[in-house]
Scaffold this active site. Structure first.
Site, PDB file in Angstrom:
ATOM      1  N   LYS A  15       0.833  -1.214   0.000  1.00 18.21           N
ATOM      2  CA  LYS A  15       0.000   0.000   0.000  1.00 18.21           C
ATOM      3  C   LYS A  15       0.864   1.259   0.000  1.00 18.21           C
ATOM      4  CE  LYS A  15      -1.962  -1.191   3.905  1.00 18.21           C
ATOM      5  NZ  LYS A  15      -1.288  -2.459   4.212  1.00 18.21           N
ATOM      6  N   ARG A  88      -9.703   0.530   8.689  1.00 19.90           N
ATOM      7  CA  ARG A  88      -9.311  -0.831   9.045  1.00 19.90           C
ATOM      8  C   ARG A  88     -10.416  -1.557   9.798  1.00 19.90           C
ATOM      9  NH1 ARG A  88      -3.331   0.249   8.864  1.00 19.90           N
ATOM     10  NH2 ARG A  88      -2.247  -1.712   9.201  1.00 19.90           N
ATOM     11  N   ARG A 127      11.591  -5.431   4.952  1.00 18.01           N
ATOM     12  CA  ARG A 127      11.288  -4.012   4.720  1.00 18.01           C
ATOM     13  C   ARG A 127      12.204  -3.071   5.492  1.00 18.01           C
ATOM     14  NH1 ARG A 127       5.219  -1.915   5.395  1.00 18.01           N
ATOM     15  NH2 ARG A 127       5.345  -2.863   7.458  1.00 18.01           N
ATOM     16  N   ARG A 161      11.217  -0.907  11.043  1.00 21.93           N
ATOM     17  CA  ARG A 161      10.167  -0.614  12.011  1.00 21.93           C
ATOM     18  C   ARG A 161      10.199  -1.600  13.175  1.00 21.93           C
ATOM     19  NH1 ARG A 161       4.786   0.095   8.535  1.00 21.93           N
ATOM     20  NH2 ARG A 161       3.981  -1.076  10.299  1.00 21.93           N
ATOM     21  N   ARG A 172      -0.760  -8.834  13.708  1.00 20.18           N
ATOM     22  CA  ARG A 172      -1.290  -7.901  12.696  1.00 20.18           C
ATOM     23  C   ARG A 172      -2.124  -8.638  11.657  1.00 20.18           C
ATOM     24  NH1 ARG A 172       4.349  -5.489  11.499  1.00 20.18           N
ATOM     25  NH2 ARG A 172       3.467  -4.296   9.788  1.00 20.18           N
TER      26      ARG A 172
END
Ligand code: ADP
Ligand code: ADP
Ligand code: ZN
Length: 214
Positions: A15, A88, A127, A161, A172
């Site tokens: 996203k 969400r 990431r 992160r 998550r």
């Protein structure tokens, strides 16, 4: 023409990566509730301190908080919004509908980014992002040209992160399937939903999104 879109998909679907490209190519405004919450956390505001632990665990913060963040930004107007990581929950989706209504705006499309769960683990664990300009990288699929240096701005402040680990990712994903995935049916019923293949290469995903937006 002003268009407002939602990028919907699990953590790691791509996203943020696609939102940044839309900002660059179309001058749209990216509204990432994840980025806003991390900024609040870093600046040590009362709200930031409150949400820090919830985010580290990988749970969702309350609807009230994220709706408040979005409400402020919508009032600013712009060249079309990209909602990235919001809504969400069904409650957030209803609230967004009302907020857009109040400000005389419409939702033009909901792009569902489809990626299987196995790929998500690889996406999340590889990431890293530039702390200066926000560019999103990946150890394997999108490394920097020079190790340790951002391609876009030259910064060496590259970071991972705190919640991008396998344990938090499990939570998550559960949160996504329990609370967010019902939005797929919700927007399908409203006639807004367009699926794209999030497993394709970054530029191919962009092409599919461009096709969906017309
Ligand atoms: P990802 O890029 O993995 O999809 P985000 O950066 O969007 O993650 O969000 C990081 C964390 O911030 C989430 O795990 C959640 O704790 C919180 N968060 C972000 N957006 C929302 C939202 N719309 N509602 C509730 N919590 C949110
Ligand atoms: P999200 O915002 O949905 O959590 P990101 O845009 O941060 O997802 O992407 C998650 C990770 O996957 C990043 O490391 C990014 O570089 C990488 N990535 C994004 N899109 C693709 C793609 N189409 N193919 C391969 N890797 C991708
Ligand atoms: Zn940078």
């Amino acid at each position: 023409m002003t268009i407002n879109i939602i990028l919907l998909g699990p953590p790691g679907a791509g996203k943020g990566t696609q939102a940044r490209k839309l900002v660059e190519e179309r001058g749209m405004v990216q509204l990432s509730t994840g980025d806003m919450l991390r900024a609040a956390k870093d600046s040590g505001t009362e709200m930031g301190n409150k949400v820090a632990e919830v985010m580290a665990r990988g749970e969702l913060v309350t609807d009230e908080i994220v709706i408040g963040l979005i409400r402020e930004k919508l009032a600013e107007g712009g060249k079309g919004f990209i909602f990235d990581g919001f809504p969400r929950t069904l409650g957030q989706a209803d609230a967004l509908g009302e907020l857009l209504n109040e400000t005389g705006q419409v939702l033009d499309a909901v792009i569902e980014m489809r990626v299987d769960d196995e790929a998500l683990v690889r996406r999340i664990t590889g990431r890293f992002t530039c702390g200066n300009c926000g560019e999103v990288y990946h150890d394997e699929t999108k490394p920097t040209a020079k190790p340790g240096v951002c391609d876009v701005c030259g910064s060496t402040d590259l970071k991972r992160r705190a919640d991008d680990n396998e344990e938090s990712l499990r939570t998550r994903l559960l949160e996504y399937y329990k609370k967010t995935s019902p939005l797929i049916g919700y927007y399908y019923a409203k006639g807004n939903l367009t699926p794209v293949n999030g497993l394709a290469e970054i530029d191919e995903v962009s092409r599919q999104i461009a096709e969906a937006l017309g």
